[in-house]
Design an enzyme around this catalytic site. Structure first.
Site, short mmCIF file in Angstrom:
data_model
loop_
_atom_site.label_atom_id
_atom_site.label_comp_id
_atom_site.label_asym_id
_atom_site.label_seq_id
_atom_site.Cartn_x
_atom_site.Cartn_y
_atom_site.Cartn_z
N ARG A 177 80.71 124.32 70.85
CA ARG A 177 80.11 125.13 69.78
C ARG A 177 80.90 126.40 69.50
O ARG A 177 81.36 127.08 70.42
CB ARG A 177 78.67 125.50 70.17
CG ARG A 177 78.03 126.46 69.19
CD ARG A 177 76.57 126.66 69.47
NE ARG A 177 76.28 127.29 70.73
CZ ARG A 177 76.45 128.57 70.99
NH1 ARG A 177 76.96 129.40 70.07
NH2 ARG A 177 76.12 129.07 72.16
N HIS A 211 80.16 129.21 79.26
CA HIS A 211 80.57 130.48 78.66
C HIS A 211 81.60 131.12 79.58
O HIS A 211 81.41 131.16 80.79
CB HIS A 211 79.36 131.41 78.49
CG HIS A 211 79.64 132.57 77.57
ND1 HIS A 211 80.48 133.60 77.92
CD2 HIS A 211 79.20 132.85 76.31
CE1 HIS A 211 80.55 134.47 76.92
NE2 HIS A 211 79.78 134.04 75.93
N HIS A 248 76.22 127.40 79.74
CA HIS A 248 75.66 128.27 78.70
C HIS A 248 74.89 127.52 77.63
O HIS A 248 73.84 127.98 77.18
CB HIS A 248 76.82 129.04 78.05
CG HIS A 248 76.41 130.00 76.99
ND1 HIS A 248 75.58 131.08 77.23
CD2 HIS A 248 76.72 130.07 75.66
CE1 HIS A 248 75.40 131.77 76.11
NE2 HIS A 248 76.06 131.17 75.14
N ARG A 307 85.75 129.04 72.88
CA ARG A 307 85.16 129.24 74.21
C ARG A 307 85.66 128.24 75.26
O ARG A 307 85.86 128.60 76.41
CB ARG A 307 83.65 129.07 74.03
CG ARG A 307 82.85 130.01 74.81
CD ARG A 307 81.44 129.95 74.34
NE ARG A 307 81.11 131.11 73.55
CZ ARG A 307 79.93 131.31 73.01
NH1 ARG A 307 78.97 130.40 73.13
NH2 ARG A 307 79.69 132.40 72.34
N GLU A 347 83.85 137.03 67.19
CA GLU A 347 83.76 136.38 68.51
C GLU A 347 84.79 135.27 68.58
O GLU A 347 85.47 134.98 67.58
CB GLU A 347 82.35 135.84 68.75
CG GLU A 347 81.31 136.93 69.00
CD GLU A 347 79.95 136.36 69.36
OE1 GLU A 347 79.87 135.46 70.21
OE2 GLU A 347 78.97 136.82 68.76
C1 SIN Z 1 77.81 135.71 73.30
O1 SIN Z 1 77.28 136.74 72.91
O2 SIN Z 1 78.93 135.66 73.81
C2 SIN Z 1 77.06 134.43 73.22
C3 SIN Z 1 76.82 134.06 71.83
C4 SIN Z 1 76.74 132.57 71.69
O3 SIN Z 1 76.31 131.88 72.62
O4 SIN Z 1 77.19 132.07 70.67
#
Ligand code: SIN
Length: 502
Positions: free
Chosen positions: A378, A238, A343, A284, A124
């Site tokens: 985060r 997010h 988020h 993010r 991610e």
């Molecule tokens: C996501 O699946 O993009 C969210 C996971 C997170 O909030 O770390």
């Protein structure tokens, strides 16, 4: 002036006593409850039904470092957090990875495996390697199912649903208990160990990935008891949420980009090229701001998975595929329109690396905790890690200090007035508007100042009216939280991480 208690609280010899009271029943609360030694009698208070919480909605997975080489995960966490994280806490949380995974495997969580039967790690934003364990695209649901199975089996646990925790009861020596509302009346329980696990604040925003029930109640309870917040103004947007036909937003997990999805604008251009070396997998805050800028310039933004191999998307992301199709987008042929929405709250109740707060016996875990783990932004999937790592560390602390009931004759306190039942002095809708306007992705100090004035005026109106029902408790809590966040935001003069001010 903020009152100490929202309702009258009374503790005496007849009050029920628990070794531990856990407020909140998402992953952090239930992980803690399930891990308690069986000789601990514990009460879990769930504001709604079990499984109505943010954890249930989590998609991506749990970021874990399993080979003992913590440095990569630590560096990615710090880089995402703009290096204002607490390094000691970062190390402590990541070091719990093995213990957390072992417990989850014993509980039977169905993590995805590869052909060699090894855990299938995904990727991610902000991670420089694959270290996220997952259960397809519904990891939160898989964790919650396993944890609910665990707590249902435990005779030492009383789990109350639709029980709204109202106040932490404390004196100068520590925590004494909790008041809560259930079935139309207030109750008080005695305990010298209380854990706040109420999640974040997203329920106050109209554009959020969060469950509406998540309204920062734990933060407000802690503030009333005199425990400050840490990093209060750091709120994460997010980058990729999909607007549903019926209203509300659905997360398009970062793991979709981790598995090869692109971000494109209305011209079909991959606009992250040149903005960050990790492009779509930048942290993010970087991706959310880049999408925001595209949208301000009049473009739409899409997650594009059309180039992925046939059959991959719907197999790896069955729930995202299903929700998109139900809402008129088949991602295999049409890019998914997305936008940044609220988020996660990096801030929380100030606590150390074992979740301990300034009040003896009061602990905090999960998103409610403000330990400095996340810094100003985060790292993806460190939230579920934190939920369980911090609960694991609290469990270890409790193991050493088996709780003993502190002798207490009687404790009674009430709000200053005994006038008849009152409402909070602002509607829930108006308070949501304050959160939306004052705390968007890009903040402005004059809007923050104006919002603070409105909040102060609302507090003036409700000072003398006692509160008597959940909606009023929730709004009072929301006002307190908004005030704390806005006051903190007003002290930050330059953008950092997810905190953008213009
Ligand atoms: C996501 O699946 O993009 C969210 C996971 C997170 O909030 O770390």
């Amino acid at each position: 002036m903020i009152r100490r208690y929202l309702t009258e609280v009374v503790l005496d010899e007849a009050s029920p006593y628990y070794d531990v009271v856990i407020i909140g029943a998402g992953v952090s609360g239930l992980y803690l409850a399930a891990g308690l030694p069986r000789h601990y009698k514990a009460l879990v208070l769930s504001k709604d039904s079990l499984s109505v919480c943010n954890s249930q909605l989590a998609q991506g997975g749990v970021a874990l470092t399993l080979n003992g080489e913590l440095s990569g995960h630590i560096e990615d966490t710090l880089a995402a957090g703009a290096y204002v994280n607490d390094l000691r806490v970062v190390k402590a949380m990541i070091s719990e990875s093995e213990s957390v995974l072992s417990r989850l495997i014993v509980y039977g969580v169905d993590f995805d495996k590869n052909e060699g039967n090894e855990l299938n790690m995904t990727m991610e934003g902000g991670h420089k390697k694959r270290r996220i364990v997952h259960s397809r695209d519904t990891t939160g649901m898989a964790l919650m199912e396993a944890l609910i199975r665990q707590v249902e089996d435990r005779e030492n646990l009383d789990v109350l649903e639709h029980a709204f925790a109202v106040d932490l009861i404390s004196d100068d020596y520590g925590i004494l208990g909790v008041s809560y509302w259930m079935n139309g009346e207030m109750h008080c329980v005695a305990s010298n160990t209380v854990v706040l696990a109420t999640g974040g604040i997203g329920g106050w925003f109209s554009r959020t990935t969060n469950a509406p029930v998540v309204t920062g109640d734990g933060l407000a309870m802690a503030l009333r008891a005199g425990v400050p917040l840490r990093d209060a103004a750091y709120i994460q947007y997010h980058p990729t949420a999909f607007k549903l036909k019926a209203g509300g937003y659905f997360l398009i997990s970062e793991a979709v980009r981790g598995e090869g999805g692109f971000l494109i604008n209305s011209d079909g251009k991959r606009f992250m090229k040149g903005l960050h070396p990790l492009m779509e997998l930048a942290p993010r805050d970087v991706v959310a701001k880049a999408i925001h800028d595209q949208m301000c310039a009049g473009s739409k933004v899409f997650v594009d998975v059309r180039h992925l191999s046939a059959g991959f998307f719907e197999t790896r992301f069955p729930n995202i595929h299903k929700v998109c199709v139900e809402n008129g987008i088949d991602p295999r042929v049409t890019p998914i329109p997305v936008e940044p929405v609220e988020h996660y709250h990096m801030g929380g109740v100030m606590a150390d690396s074992v979740g301990s707060t300034a009040i003896k016996g009061l602990f905090v875990t999960g998103e409610t905790a403000g330990t400095g783990f996340h810094g100003a932004n985060r790292l993806a999937s460190n939230s579920l890690l934190e939920c369980m790592a911090l609960s694991e560390r609290i469990l270890r602390t409790l193991d050493v200090e088996a709780p003993k009931r502190r002798i207490l004759a009687n404790y009674k306190a009430s709000p200053k007035t005994n006038a008849s039942s009152g409402q909070a002095g602002i509607s829930k809708f108006a308070l949501c508007e304050i959160f939306d306007s004052a705390l968007p992705l890009v903040k402005h100090s004059e809007v923050l100042e104006a919002a603070l004035k409105k909040i102060k005026a609302s507090f003036d109106e409700i000072e003398e009216a006692p509160l008597s029902e959940p909606k009023a408790f929730e709004v009072y809590n929301g006002l307190q939280v908004a005030k704390a966040l806005i006051l903190d935001a007003l002290t930050i003069k330059t953008s950092i991480g997810s905190f953008v001010i213009e």
